[in-house]
Design a protein around this motif. Structure first.
Motif, mmCIF file in Angstrom:
data_model
loop_
_atom_site.group_PDB
_atom_site.id
_atom_site.type_symbol
_atom_site.label_atom_id
_atom_site.label_comp_id
_atom_site.label_asym_id
_atom_site.label_seq_id
_atom_site.Cartn_x
_atom_site.Cartn_y
_atom_site.Cartn_z
ATOM 1 N N LYS A 55 0.814 -1.219 0.000
ATOM 2 C CA LYS A 55 0.000 0.000 0.000
ATOM 3 C C LYS A 55 0.848 1.270 0.000
ATOM 4 C CE LYS A 55 -3.942 -2.112 2.373
ATOM 5 N NZ LYS A 55 -4.665 -2.260 3.664
ATOM 6 N N ASN A 56 2.059 1.198 0.492
ATOM 7 C CA ASN A 56 2.853 2.410 0.706
ATOM 8 C C ASN A 56 4.078 2.541 -0.181
ATOM 9 O OD1 ASN A 56 1.671 3.868 3.281
ATOM 10 N ND2 ASN A 56 1.611 1.673 3.728
ATOM 11 N N PHE A 57 4.263 1.605 -1.103
ATOM 12 C CA PHE A 57 5.450 1.642 -1.960
ATOM 13 C C PHE A 57 5.040 1.912 -3.400
ATOM 14 C CE2 PHE A 57 8.679 -0.815 -4.512
ATOM 15 C CZ PHE A 57 9.687 0.124 -4.378
ATOM 16 N N ASN A 58 5.593 2.967 -3.998
ATOM 17 C CA ASN A 58 5.300 3.300 -5.387
ATOM 18 C C ASN A 58 6.323 2.665 -6.320
ATOM 19 O OD1 ASN A 58 3.947 4.509 -7.556
ATOM 20 N ND2 ASN A 58 5.412 6.187 -7.601
ATOM 21 N N GLY A 59 6.394 1.366 -6.242
ATOM 22 C CA GLY A 59 7.237 0.559 -7.108
ATOM 23 C C GLY A 59 6.603 -0.812 -7.153
ATOM 24 N N VAL A 60 7.249 -1.759 -7.806
ATOM 25 C CA VAL A 60 6.681 -3.104 -7.855
ATOM 26 C C VAL A 60 7.154 -3.926 -6.652
ATOM 27 C CG1 VAL A 60 6.292 -3.220 -10.339
ATOM 28 C CG2 VAL A 60 8.539 -3.831 -9.426
ATOM 29 N N VAL A 61 6.254 -4.736 -6.139
ATOM 30 C CA VAL A 61 6.566 -5.651 -5.043
ATOM 31 C C VAL A 61 6.446 -7.068 -5.588
ATOM 32 C CG1 VAL A 61 5.954 -6.466 -2.740
ATOM 33 C CG2 VAL A 61 5.699 -4.034 -3.321
ATOM 34 N N ILE A 62 7.552 -7.782 -5.555
ATOM 35 C CA ILE A 62 7.578 -9.152 -6.075
ATOM 36 C C ILE A 62 7.500 -10.106 -4.902
ATOM 37 C CG2 ILE A 62 8.909 -10.869 -7.383
ATOM 38 C CD1 ILE A 62 9.721 -7.177 -7.769
ATOM 39 N N ILE A 63 6.461 -10.949 -4.882
ATOM 40 C CA ILE A 63 6.324 -11.973 -3.850
ATOM 41 C C ILE A 63 6.544 -13.332 -4.501
ATOM 42 C CG2 ILE A 63 4.861 -13.011 -2.085
ATOM 43 C CD1 ILE A 63 3.433 -10.383 -1.774
ATOM 44 N N ASP A 64 7.618 -13.968 -4.130
ATOM 45 C CA ASP A 64 8.014 -15.259 -4.693
ATOM 46 C C ASP A 64 7.332 -16.372 -3.900
ATOM 47 O OD1 ASP A 64 9.299 -17.499 -5.680
ATOM 48 O OD2 ASP A 64 11.294 -16.590 -5.658
ATOM 49 N N GLU A 65 6.392 -17.051 -4.552
ATOM 50 C CA GLU A 65 5.627 -18.119 -3.899
ATOM 51 C C GLU A 65 5.996 -19.494 -4.463
ATOM 52 O OE1 GLU A 65 1.617 -16.237 -2.107
ATOM 53 O OE2 GLU A 65 1.410 -17.004 -4.152
ATOM 54 N N ALA A 66 7.287 -19.730 -4.607
ATOM 55 C CA ALA A 66 7.752 -20.998 -5.163
ATOM 56 C C ALA A 66 7.260 -22.199 -4.359
ATOM 57 C CB ALA A 66 9.280 -21.006 -5.237
ATOM 58 N N TYR A 67 7.051 -22.006 -3.057
ATOM 59 C CA TYR A 67 6.697 -23.125 -2.170
ATOM 60 C C TYR A 67 5.254 -23.056 -1.675
ATOM 61 C CZ TYR A 67 11.770 -23.387 -2.208
ATOM 62 O OH TYR A 67 13.076 -23.469 -2.616
ATOM 63 N N ASN A 87 5.721 -17.968 -9.384
ATOM 64 C CA ASN A 87 5.416 -19.371 -9.112
ATOM 65 C C ASN A 87 6.298 -20.221 -10.022
ATOM 66 O OD1 ASN A 87 2.250 -21.185 -8.667
ATOM 67 N ND2 ASN A 87 4.091 -21.147 -7.437
ATOM 68 N N THR A 88 6.306 -21.521 -9.798
ATOM 69 C CA THR A 88 7.221 -22.380 -10.545
ATOM 70 C C THR A 88 6.670 -23.799 -10.628
ATOM 71 O OG1 THR A 88 9.475 -23.265 -10.585
ATOM 72 C CG2 THR A 88 8.503 -22.932 -8.432
ATOM 73 N N LEU A 89 7.135 -24.542 -11.621
ATOM 74 C CA LEU A 89 6.840 -25.974 -11.695
ATOM 75 C C LEU A 89 7.951 -26.806 -11.061
ATOM 76 C CD1 LEU A 89 5.288 -26.529 -15.255
ATOM 77 C CD2 LEU A 89 4.169 -25.911 -13.115
ATOM 78 N N SER A 90 8.951 -26.147 -10.483
ATOM 79 C CA SER A 90 10.131 -26.848 -9.982
ATOM 80 C C SER A 90 9.903 -27.588 -8.671
ATOM 81 C CB SER A 90 11.292 -25.864 -9.796
ATOM 82 O OG SER A 90 11.716 -25.351 -11.026
ATOM 83 N N LYS A 91 8.977 -27.131 -7.859
ATOM 84 C CA LYS A 91 8.837 -27.664 -6.495
ATOM 85 C C LYS A 91 7.689 -28.659 -6.406
ATOM 86 C CE LYS A 91 12.120 -24.725 -5.733
ATOM 87 N NZ LYS A 91 13.515 -25.151 -5.663
ATOM 88 N N ALA A 92 6.487 -28.196 -6.100
ATOM 89 C CA ALA A 92 5.357 -29.109 -5.926
ATOM 90 C C ALA A 92 5.037 -29.885 -7.197
ATOM 91 C CB ALA A 92 4.127 -28.328 -5.462
ATOM 92 N N TRP A 93 5.294 -29.279 -8.355
ATOM 93 C CA TRP A 93 4.981 -29.928 -9.623
ATOM 94 C C TRP A 93 6.111 -30.837 -10.109
ATOM 95 C CZ3 TRP A 93 0.152 -29.589 -11.803
ATOM 96 C CH2 TRP A 93 -0.717 -28.639 -11.232
ATOM 97 N N ALA A 94 7.157 -30.976 -9.307
ATOM 98 C CA ALA A 94 8.197 -31.994 -9.525
ATOM 99 C C ALA A 94 8.849 -31.910 -10.903
ATOM 100 C CB ALA A 94 7.606 -33.398 -9.315
ATOM 101 N N GLU A 152 -1.313 -33.597 -6.243
ATOM 102 C CA GLU A 152 -1.968 -33.460 -4.943
ATOM 103 C C GLU A 152 -1.560 -34.584 -3.999
ATOM 104 O OE1 GLU A 152 -6.133 -33.154 -5.744
ATOM 105 O OE2 GLU A 152 -5.942 -31.239 -6.807
ATOM 106 N N ASP A 153 -1.428 -35.797 -4.540
ATOM 107 C CA ASP A 153 -0.983 -36.934 -3.718
ATOM 108 C C ASP A 153 0.445 -36.719 -3.233
ATOM 109 O OD1 ASP A 153 -3.414 -38.161 -4.117
ATOM 110 O OD2 ASP A 153 -2.693 -39.503 -5.701
ATOM 111 N N TRP A 154 1.324 -36.224 -4.113
ATOM 112 C CA TRP A 154 2.719 -35.985 -3.735
ATOM 113 C C TRP A 154 2.819 -34.884 -2.679
ATOM 114 C CZ3 TRP A 154 4.641 -35.697 -9.507
ATOM 115 C CH2 TRP A 154 4.632 -36.991 -10.052
ATOM 116 N N ILE A 155 1.994 -33.854 -2.816
ATOM 117 C CA ILE A 155 2.015 -32.769 -1.834
ATOM 118 C C ILE A 155 1.572 -33.282 -0.472
ATOM 119 C CG2 ILE A 155 0.922 -30.591 -1.165
ATOM 120 C CD1 ILE A 155 0.826 -29.873 -4.161
ATOM 121 N N ARG A 156 0.492 -34.059 -0.448
ATOM 122 C CA ARG A 156 0.016 -34.618 0.840
ATOM 123 C C ARG A 156 1.081 -35.488 1.485
ATOM 124 N NH1 ARG A 156 -5.177 -34.764 -1.678
ATOM 125 N NH2 ARG A 156 -4.708 -36.809 -2.604
#
Length: 345
Positions: free
Chosen positions: A167-179, A202-209, A256-260
């Protein structure tokens, strides 16, 4: 009020992007391709890939519930990180802010692009203070990088503090949700329409194996994604990567099975490691790994290497003295690790 044009590099705003042969007939049906100097033999690998990965984005759109115009697909998340610097940061003049400890590629990409990366230390709970991050910014700060769940700590960053930054930054905020798939909490991509300055990775490297195919994603407002597509190399994701990505995205039940199973193994492995005399503390995690403090992390790391077991020694990282980062493996791999740790003297 966030003003995207005011933070984009002037040369990027003025840039006329490369127009690939495959873009120029968009919307038309075609069957004879004599436009790109390709060989007519060895189909389908003789043809350049779709530069905008349309089929892949359609499938990602259905799974992630994001409009295709708000999706960038790249050669790993590292490309999506690097393009932030190319789009927004004038080399030798602008800067970005991130936190420490966190994923190291934000700082590496900054250094490659001759952009200062200002690091704000996390608190003792590995969490952020919005005011400290905002105070590290000045008129030349174009981006703030956050990773949640964070790497190497595994914890989610405080949502209220993150909201304050957005809300207070006039630039881009990158949130990396790889996990993010390993966490029970909602993802930031569901709030893209609330924050015009938000970019979610986001990525296919982690949960998507699928770390081997190097397929990363960025989600943002269309005007930001348009800039990504303007600056990226024309054929940044090859035919094989796109094909394999489509295949793994069709295996949602397996994923979903691998994540569980990973989450279940995470609970069991953490409990067992905490019982070891050599373990001083295991930190809370929402990822497919955990950070643990040991009596002598470097000696334990070398001991495990000698037994053919590789973990990550994070002892030299800020706030991570005597810490090892341990990925959750298969049940057999986790048993092998525990057996070795129990024999350590």
């Amino acid at each position: 009020m966030f003003d995207l044009k005011s933070i984009v590099r002037p040369n990027i705003l003025a840039l006329k992007p490369y127009s690939s042969a495959r873009n120029e007939y968009s919307g038309k049906e075609a069957h004879t391709f004599l436009d790109a100097n390709e060989s007519p033999y060895n189909n389908p690998y003789n043809r350049y890939p779709d530069p905008l990965q349309r089929d892949l984005k359609q499938k990602i759109s259905l799974i992630k519930k994001i409009d295709p115009t708000q999706i960038f697909v790249g050669n790993g998340s590292d490309e999506a990180i690097d393009l932030v610097f190319r789009i927004f940061c004038v080399p030798g003049q602008d800067n970005v802010v991130s936190v420490t400890p966190s994923y190291g590629m934000y700082e590496v990409s900054a250094n490659i692009n001759d952009v200062e990366c200002r690091l704000v230390r996390l608190n003792d709970n590995f969490d952020i203070c919005a005011n400290e991050i905002l105070n590290a910014c000045d008129k030349h700060t174009k981006a703030i990088f956050l990773c949640s769940p964070n790497n190497p700590t595994g914890n989610l960053l405080d949502q209220t503090e993150t909201d304050k930054i957005l809300k207070n930054f006039n630039g881009v905020v990158i949130i990396d949700e790889a996990y993010a798939e390993f966490s029970s909490k909602s993802t930031w991509r569901s709030r893209l329409n609330e924050y015009p300055n938000l970019i979610v990775l986001n990525t296919l490297s982690k949960a998507w194996a699928s770390a081997g195919i190097r397929l990363g994603m960025a989600f943002a407002q269309k005007d930001i994604i348009d800039l990504y597509n303007k600056v990226k190399y024309p054929y940044n994701v090859n035919v094989l990567a796109q094909k394999k990505a489509l295949e793994i995205l069709d295996r949602r039940q397996d994923i979903e099975d691998w994540i569980r199973l990973t989450i279940s193994e995470r609970t069991s492995l953490i409990y067992a490691v905490e019982e070891l005399d050599i373990c001083k503390k295991v930190f809370p995690t929402e990822a497919n790994f955990f950070l643990a403090r040991f009596t002598d992390a470097t000696d334990i790391y070398n001991y495990l290497v000698d037994k053919g077991i590789i973990v990550r020694n994070r002892s030299r990282i800020t706030l991570c003295d005597n810490c090892l980062r341990i990925t959750i493996g298969s049940p057999q791999e986790n048993t092998t690790l525990l057996s070795a740790l129990r024999q350590y003297k």
